[in-house]
Design a protein around this motif. Structure first.
Motif, PDB file in Angstrom:
ATOM      1  N   ILE A 122       0.827  -1.200   0.000  1.00 40.66           N
ATOM      2  CA  ILE A 122       0.000   0.000   0.000  1.00 40.66           C
ATOM      3  C   ILE A 122       0.866   1.256   0.000  1.00 40.66           C
ATOM      4  CG2 ILE A 122      -1.548   1.357   1.438  1.00 40.66           C
ATOM      5  CD1 ILE A 122      -3.132  -0.692   0.169  1.00 40.66           C
ATOM      6  N   LYS A 123       1.958   1.224   0.755  1.00 42.19           N
ATOM      7  CA  LYS A 123       2.762   2.434   0.936  1.00 42.19           C
ATOM      8  C   LYS A 123       3.490   2.850  -0.327  1.00 42.19           C
ATOM      9  CE  LYS A 123       3.464   2.343   5.881  1.00 42.19           C
ATOM     10  NZ  LYS A 123       4.376   2.270   7.017  1.00 42.19           N
ATOM     11  N   ASP A 124       3.537   1.961  -1.315  1.00 45.84           N
ATOM     12  CA  ASP A 124       4.223   2.290  -2.562  1.00 45.84           C
ATOM     13  C   ASP A 124       3.350   3.067  -3.526  1.00 45.84           C
ATOM     14  OD1 ASP A 124       6.307  -0.673  -3.095  1.00 45.84           O
ATOM     15  OD2 ASP A 124       6.531   1.134  -1.866  1.00 45.84           O
ATOM     16  N   PHE A 125       2.160   3.454  -3.111  1.00 45.83           N
ATOM     17  CA  PHE A 125       1.239   4.069  -4.063  1.00 45.83           C
ATOM     18  C   PHE A 125       1.912   5.205  -4.828  1.00 45.83           C
ATOM     19  CE2 PHE A 125      -2.479   5.217  -6.179  1.00 45.83           C
ATOM     20  CZ  PHE A 125      -2.509   6.605  -6.235  1.00 45.83           C
ATOM     21  N   GLY A 126       1.713   5.183  -6.136  1.00 43.21           N
ATOM     22  CA  GLY A 126       2.285   6.210  -6.999  1.00 43.21           C
ATOM     23  C   GLY A 126       3.544   5.745  -7.688  1.00 43.21           C
ATOM     24  N   GLU A 138       6.414  14.626  -5.119  1.00 43.13           N
ATOM     25  CA  GLU A 138       5.739  15.867  -4.717  1.00 43.13           C
ATOM     26  C   GLU A 138       4.275  15.850  -5.157  1.00 43.13           C
ATOM     27  OE1 GLU A 138       7.189  19.254  -6.767  1.00 43.13           O
ATOM     28  OE2 GLU A 138       5.777  20.614  -5.797  1.00 43.13           O
ATOM     29  N   TRP A 139       4.024  15.278  -6.326  1.00 38.48           N
ATOM     30  CA  TRP A 139       2.643  15.231  -6.819  1.00 38.48           C
ATOM     31  C   TRP A 139       1.789  14.343  -5.913  1.00 38.48           C
ATOM     32  CZ3 TRP A 139       2.599  14.525 -12.893  1.00 38.48           C
ATOM     33  CH2 TRP A 139       3.276  15.619 -13.479  1.00 38.48           C
ATOM     34  N   VAL A 140       2.333  13.197  -5.541  1.00 41.54           N
ATOM     35  CA  VAL A 140       1.557  12.278  -4.687  1.00 41.54           C
ATOM     36  C   VAL A 140       1.313  12.913  -3.320  1.00 41.54           C
ATOM     37  CG1 VAL A 140       1.484   9.990  -3.609  1.00 41.54           C
ATOM     38  CG2 VAL A 140       2.481  10.259  -5.878  1.00 41.54           C
TER      39      VAL A 140
END
Lengths: 606, 92
Positions: free
Chosen positions: A3-7, A28-30
């Motif tokens: 889950i923590k890898d999102f993006g 930065e976008w995430v």
């Protein structure tokens, strides 16, 4: 599944060259835009707000939220974001079911489709790999046959298919994407961008995976809290007890009818009287309801599957009879026949079209018929559902001059008839099912929505109908400016988490903050939620400003401003839009409809 | 007085519209008690712990929620009033 890898796993797919590259989203976008809607808009901004919607330069982004595919309730949604061919604004739409979850399980957080394929194409996704394959066998099919085709080819197990129908293929401006559960990316014409890019379908095989990288105790608590909120018998989400679960969204038909906020005959009237009952959730539940389908990880089961057992549509089994299309194709067109409404929704599902827009197109055309403005073209009388069914096929395929005209949408269609004033639309998109004269905050929400008339950008009906902790008089205009801003910011965050909008009936900013804090492994507060939502809302508005929507662009049709309601609880009322806008712009810190540079800097946009 | 019930409240009373006797000068609060006397299962939906109208019921008089009327639940009923009882409802 981490889950923590999102993006981390965003696929960039160039449909012209066939090049596919996996690149992480900029950190930065995430951090600033979260996921789903916000992150999708950031990608679309990067392509440039000046691009033409129907051009290779426009991008078509599909983006999960950070919790999509997880065990958290109501997380089974994902976003489609692009520049809309209907409105010319940035638009995002959200789809339920299992498709977004399967994309996550297949190894991707998002897809960015660029350029345009030379021939009909579909994307096949499995085990971290994407292939572009020939879609010539399915080009020309409706979404139902397309889904069946791919299920037959690849097997149904662990498979999702998200496809356009004939409407997208013919670039109908309100074309939609539908998946195997008839859940839609409904509004804004995202399906037309698919068609313009010759992208017929996204086929994903993704086997259920559990989240593996979160603190077990914290994660369990977050999931338990969310489930407790949803199940609370005081909430409308309570499974099999709350109105939303038992009757679906169509629990609203009799409510808005009672208070004079249900538009009839292209919003000439604001109540359908005794006839609203025949379109209502209560009537559906008693007569044609056969099942309550749901989405991944959701116990609410608000979908309503129906079966028609008699009459010209006998044998039809479809989902879902929702409030919005039941209004748009029902009361709005002076059609009280729920069987025909079910048929029309099913046609929209198969042809791949937004039924809210279709209903507005019809009611506009019916008023033009009433006024004698059609000339030699075919007429469409109020309530003539047989003709509505026939004309829907022509619109979906652009197969007749009238079908071609109406496939342009409510506003453009009305203008081509020489009478733009009868389009009940904002920024080109047809209005939803809450009349602004009976629910004044909703009217302000329509006017200031960044994707055209929309009831979901700021669902202040929850306050104006008194179902959340805030009470707001639906007939009062004072205070609606601040209220709409708060709802817009909260929903922008929720849509970027891509939790179902109905999570907002069960939880607040504190809960959303706790959920994202567990994902990020760091503190995230209710204030952070609202600031992130405000940033996302302003990002969209900034896009639209650069796309040409400047001062004076937040409006409502003249009917809502000048023709007083004559019905029920809202008799005598109009929308005091200009007063509400003044409050709203002050709350936003905007210069009329424009985000000033100082606000962009304050919110660190882009 | 005719009273219409909707959604989960209709499921309890078993009918869309029912007739209830009222007397001159009866308030909304009195009508609510008359309704609950006939349908005790409605009590938890209609009244709060203090005996006032519960937040979870939305009583409309001529399409206007009583919480926005000057007299609220003390509003005196007339023969011209249409009365609707709704549970909480929202959606999309």
């Amino acid at each position: 599944m981490k889950i923590k890898d999102f993006g981390k796993d965003i696929a960039h797919i160039n449909l012209a060259s066939g090049e596919i590259a996996k690149r992480p989203a900029p950190k930065e976008w995430v951090e600033k835009y979260v996921g789903g809607r916000g992150l999708g808009v950031r990608y679309v901004l990067e392509a440039g707000p000046e691009v033409e919607p129907f051009s290779p330069e426009n991008v078509l982004v599909f983006m999960n939220g950070p919790l999509t595919g997880s065990e958290v309730s109501m997380s089974g949604r994902w976003a489609c974001v692009t520049k809309s061919p209907l409105t010319g604004t940035v638009t995002d739409s959200h789809q339920g079911g299992w498709t977004g979850a399967r994309l996550r399980w297949a190894g991707f957080d998002g897809l960015v489709f660029e350029d345009r394929a030379a021939t009909p194409t579909y994307a096949f996704i499995e085990d971290g790999q994407i292939e572009l394959r020939d879609a010539s066998e399915v080009w020309g099919m409706g979404t139902h046959d397309t889904v069946a085709f791919f299920q037959d080819r690849y097997g149904k197990k662990n498979l999702s298919v998200c496809a356009i129908g004939q409407s997208g293929e013919t670039r109908g401006r309100f074309a939609a994407w539908l998946n195997e559960d008839d859940r839609a990316f409904g509004r804004g014409g995202t399906g037309a961008i698919g068609g313009d890019k010759n992208l017929k379908a996204i086929v994903i095989r993704g086997k259920l995976q559990k989240s593996e990288d979160l603190d077990a105790a914290e994660w369990k608590q977050v999931r338990r809290d969310m489930l407790d909120h949803i199940r609370n018998e005081d909430n409308i989400t309570s499974p099999k007890k709350g109105g939303l679960s038992v009757y679906g969204t169509n629990v609203l038909m009799n409510v808005t009818n009672s208070i004079g906020a249900l538009g009839v005959r292209n919003s000439q009237k604001t109540s359908y009287g005794e006839r609203a009952e025949k379109l209502s959730g209560e009537h559906v539940e008693q007569t044609i309801l056969v099942n309550d389908p749901t989405c991944h990880a959701c116990p609410v089961a608000c979908k309503k599957e129906v079966e028609i057992k008699e009459g010209p549509y006998k044998g039809l089994r479809m989902e879902s009879v929702e409030y919005e299309p039941a209004w748009a194709l029902g009361a709005n067109c002076d059609n009280d026949d729920i069987a025909s409404v079910s048929k029309l929704i099913d046609q929209c599902n198969d042809l791949g079209m937004d039924p809210i827009e279709l209903g507005n197109v019809f009611s506009m055309y019916m008023e033009a018929t009433e006024q004698g403005w059609i000339g030699d073209g075919p007429k469409l009388e109020w309530g003539d559902h047989a003709s509505m069914v026939a004309l829907t096929e022509e619109i979906g395929r652009r197969s007749s001059p009238t079908g071609d005209l109406l496939a342009e949408g409510t506003q453009l269609g009305a203008e081509k008839l020489g009478h733009g004033e009868i389009a009940m639309a904002v920024k080109g998109q047809g209005v939803p099912a809450y009349d602004p004269r009976g629910l004044k905050g909703m009217g302000l929400g329509y006017a200031t929505s960044n994707r055209g008339a929309c009831h979901l950008r700021a669902y202040v009906a929850a306050a104006e109908l008194g179902v959340v902790g805030i009470d707001a008089d639906p007939l009062a205009w004072k205070g609606k400016g601040e209220l709409v801003k708060v709802f817009q910011d909260l929903h922008a965050f929720g849509d970027s988490m891509d939790l179902c909008k109905f999570s907002a009936f069960a939880q607040g900013a504190d809960d959303y903050a706790a959920q994202l804090a567990v994902v990020r492994g760091e503190g995230f507060s209710a204030d952070d939620v609202m600031q992130a939502g405000e940033r996302i809302y302003n990002l969209e508005r900034h896009y639209n400003n650069r796309a040409g929507f400047g001062k004076g662009s937040d409006t409502l049709p003249r009917r809502f401003l000048e023709e007083a309601s004559t019905e029920a609880g809202s008799a005598g009322h109009v929308s005091e839009l200009s007063q509400m806008l003044e409050e709203y712009y002050a709350a936003r810190g905007w210069d009329d409809a424009v985000v000033p540079e100082a606000k962009l800097a304050e919110l660190q946009i882009p | 007085m005719k009273v219409s019930f909707y959604a989960t409240l209709r499921a309890i009373v078993g009918s869309k519209t029912l007739e209830f006797p009222i007397q001159e000068g009866d308030r909304v609060l009195d009508l609510a008690q008359t309704i609950v006397d006939r349908f005790p299962a409605l009590h938890e939906h209609v009244f709060d712990a203090q005996g006032g109208i519960a937040r979870s019921v939305h009583i409309m008089l001529n399409g206007r929620n009583i919480r926005w009327l000057p007299e609220g639940a003390e509003t005196v009923l007339t023969a011209e009033h249409s009365v609707d009882f709704f549970p909480p409802a929202a959606g999309g």
